[in-house]
Scaffold this active site. Structure first.
Site, short mmCIF file in Angstrom:
data_model
loop_
_atom_site.label_atom_id
_atom_site.label_comp_id
_atom_site.label_asym_id
_atom_site.label_seq_id
_atom_site.Cartn_x
_atom_site.Cartn_y
_atom_site.Cartn_z
N HIS A 99 -2.66 89.82 -10.23
CA HIS A 99 -3.43 90.37 -9.11
C HIS A 99 -4.63 91.15 -9.62
O HIS A 99 -5.75 91.01 -9.11
CB HIS A 99 -2.52 91.27 -8.27
CG HIS A 99 -3.19 91.89 -7.09
ND1 HIS A 99 -3.04 91.39 -5.82
CD2 HIS A 99 -4.00 92.97 -6.98
CE1 HIS A 99 -3.75 92.14 -4.97
NE2 HIS A 99 -4.33 93.11 -5.66
N GLU A 100 -4.42 91.97 -10.65
CA GLU A 100 -5.53 92.76 -11.18
C GLU A 100 -6.56 91.89 -11.89
O GLU A 100 -7.76 92.16 -11.83
CB GLU A 100 -4.99 93.83 -12.13
CG GLU A 100 -4.08 94.86 -11.48
CD GLU A 100 -4.73 95.54 -10.28
OE1 GLU A 100 -5.95 95.80 -10.33
OE2 GLU A 100 -4.02 95.79 -9.30
N HIS A 131 -8.90 90.68 -9.32
CA HIS A 131 -9.92 91.66 -8.94
C HIS A 131 -11.13 91.57 -9.87
O HIS A 131 -12.27 91.72 -9.43
CB HIS A 131 -9.34 93.08 -9.00
CG HIS A 131 -8.58 93.49 -7.77
ND1 HIS A 131 -9.07 93.31 -6.50
CD2 HIS A 131 -7.37 94.08 -7.63
CE1 HIS A 131 -8.20 93.78 -5.62
NE2 HIS A 131 -7.15 94.24 -6.28
N GLU A 143 -8.21 92.41 -1.22
CA GLU A 143 -6.80 92.32 -1.55
C GLU A 143 -6.23 90.95 -1.20
O GLU A 143 -5.42 90.39 -1.93
CB GLU A 143 -6.03 93.42 -0.82
CG GLU A 143 -6.34 94.82 -1.34
CD GLU A 143 -6.08 94.94 -2.83
OE1 GLU A 143 -5.02 94.53 -3.30
OE2 GLU A 143 -6.97 95.44 -3.53
N ASP A 171 -4.62 88.45 -3.97
CA ASP A 171 -3.29 87.88 -3.86
C ASP A 171 -3.33 86.36 -3.94
O ASP A 171 -2.51 85.74 -4.62
CB ASP A 171 -2.62 88.32 -2.57
CG ASP A 171 -2.04 89.72 -2.68
OD1 ASP A 171 -1.77 90.16 -3.80
OD2 ASP A 171 -1.89 90.36 -1.64
#
Length: 483
Positions: free
Chosen positions: A132-133, A136, A197, A201
């Site tokens: 997930h990070e 980003h 977000e 995901d």
């Protein structure tokens, strides 16, 4: 060699770890990775990322543990290899903080709180957070978020980015600067963060599946987290800043179910890392750590038993209970002689037992099998210092710091070896590098200046110091310009 504050950066960077997504196993998602190209270039993001990292080293409890760093780095790069839109190198590190959190920022830096290891029950669950990070970063969410803020305020991108840098250096001033640039725009920012977000995901689950982990691990982990803290009077910071409502978990579960179920064996390396975190980076005390290992072992398959034996050995070792540690570690090494987790601990045991010669023999053999392994190399250098083989240690550490210039462990040991060998100028140079890694430019330049004054006039050594002073002065000016 190897305080507890919460980074404001965690609040400024989109790092909530789960959100709704649309089902599509083919991942038919828009190409959104370059939207921010009109605001900050990749080169600028790398500059800001380097600056943020130096400030974090200066002010936060970053864990400089070579064993944990190697595991996190290997896991992270396994995921990066399967991620889309990768435009920067990645660096993964751990912060000593029992609060459950993770965050990413400019330049491919991903931080994991040690508290994650208390709650992630499998490597796939931890990997879901990391994936997930990574998303980003690859989707440039921080730069795109700043672009949206700049559209709604008179602030420039540079002012917003500088505010984040200032927030690390001086939290109160940084918060004031960020508030000034974002006041009156909270709803738009919340909506934009939710959009980020959702994208993180979507891409994160896809990366997780492509890398061979369980796609279902993401909704499972965060569903369990939401249930655990549903009625808590003080939820973890991540849930305060980024709640996990049911629809987010439901949608992510639906997306994960669109991927075939992966049959992933339990990772011994993950559980060894988890045991090391429990033993050394949670401050729970020896009895509580032993109790945790006992409870966890009862619920785990037999092939993970070495992880709990390893954790117990570390607790014994750290409490100078050398006989108990020795029994456990020798049994572990006998069954898995090239395991860097065990070799690291056994090396420390031999040093405590004043048997550094045994450690040297063991590590020389291990280096023949894994000549570039950072964990074994740093332990070998440490043992050479204990044996007062300072020149040998310095040669090893010069190569190590050349290959790993951002690892403060190498510089600390190089400083120690030079002190013991009577090389004052080289000690100053090594300590200057540590200071530069923490953005203490003036002190670093001062140390190199002193080293230059100690060196023979006109020597190659003095020329090297002077050249490094020039480099540090340029880096200092670039750093200050970012603020």
């Amino acid at each position: 060699m190897f305080k507890r504050t919460r980074s404001l950066l965690c609040l400024c960077i989109a790092s909530a770890l789960i959100s709704p997504s649309t089902m599509a196993n083919s991942l038919e998602l828009p190409d959104i990775g370059t939207t921010a190209s009109g605001t900050l270039s990749i080169a600028q993001e790398l500059q800001y990322g380097d600056a943020y990292m130096r400030m974090l080293r200066s002010g936060k409890p970053i864990v400089n543990d070579p064993v944990i760093n190697e595991y996190i780095s290997n896991l992270g790069h396994q995921l990066v290899a399967k991620a889309d839109d990768v435009k920067t190198p990645f660096t993964f590190f751990m912060i000593r903080d029992r609060n459950i959190n993770a965050f990413a920022f400019f330049g491919g830096y991903v931080a994991l709180h040690s508290g994650l290891f208390l709650h992630a029950q499998s490597e796939s669950e931890l990997a879901s957070v990391v994936a997930h990070e990574i998303a980003h970063v690859t989707q440039r969410h921080l730069a795109r978020s700043m672009e949206e803020q700049a559209k709604r305020t008179p602030a420039t991108i540079a002012a917003l980015a500088g505010s984040l840098l200032l927030a690390i250096a001086s939290p109160q001033a940084g918060m004031a600067a960020i508030t000034a640039t974002t006041a009156g725009n909270m709803q738009g920012q919340i909506n934009y963060t939710r959009s980020n977000e959702k994208e993180a995901d979507n891409f994160g689950i896809a990366t997780l599946a492509k890398a061979g982990f369980e796609a279902q691990a993401m909704p499972r982990f965060f569903g369990r987290l939401a249930d655990e803290y549903r009625y808590a009077s003080k939820p973890p910071p991540m849930l305060l800043t980024h709640p996990l409502p049911e629809d987010r978990i439901t949608d992510s579960r639906a997306r994960a179910q669109s991927y075939p179920k992966a049959h992933v064996s339990a990772s011994l390396d993950y559980h060894l890392t988890r045991a090391r975190v429990i033993a050394r980076y949670t401050d729970v005390g020896a009895k509580a750590a032993h109790d945790w290992f006992d409870r966890a072992e009862k619920k785990s398959p037999a092939n993970l038993k070495p992880a709990f034996q390893y954790g117990r050995a570390l607790v014994h070792l750290d409490n100078k209970e050398l006989d108990q540690a020795s029994t456990l570690l020798h049994a572990l090494v006998k069954n898995d002689p090239n395991n860097a987790f065990y070799l690291d601990a056994l090396s420390d045991l031999y040093i405590h037992q004043e048997q550094s010669g045994k450690a040297e023999t063991m590590l020389v053999k291990a280096l023949k099998a894994s000549p570039n392994n950072a964990v074994i190399t740093i332990n070998y250098a440490n043992v050479l210092i204990k044996l007062e083989k300072f020149d040998d240690a310095i040669r090893v550490l010069q190569r190590y710091t050349h290959d790993n210039p951002n690892d403060v462990n190498g510089w600390h040991l190089l400083s120690e070896a030079n002190i013991r060998a009577g090389n004052s100028s080289e000690d100053l140079a090594a300590r200057a590098e540590i200071l530069a890694l923490k953005a203490n430019w003036n002190k670093a330049i001062q140390y190199y200046t002193q080293a230059s004054q100690l060196a023979e006039l006109g020597s190659l050594q003095q020329a090297r110091y002077d050249a490094r002073i020039d480099q540090l002065m340029v880096q200092r000016e670039r750093f200050l310009a970012l603020q």
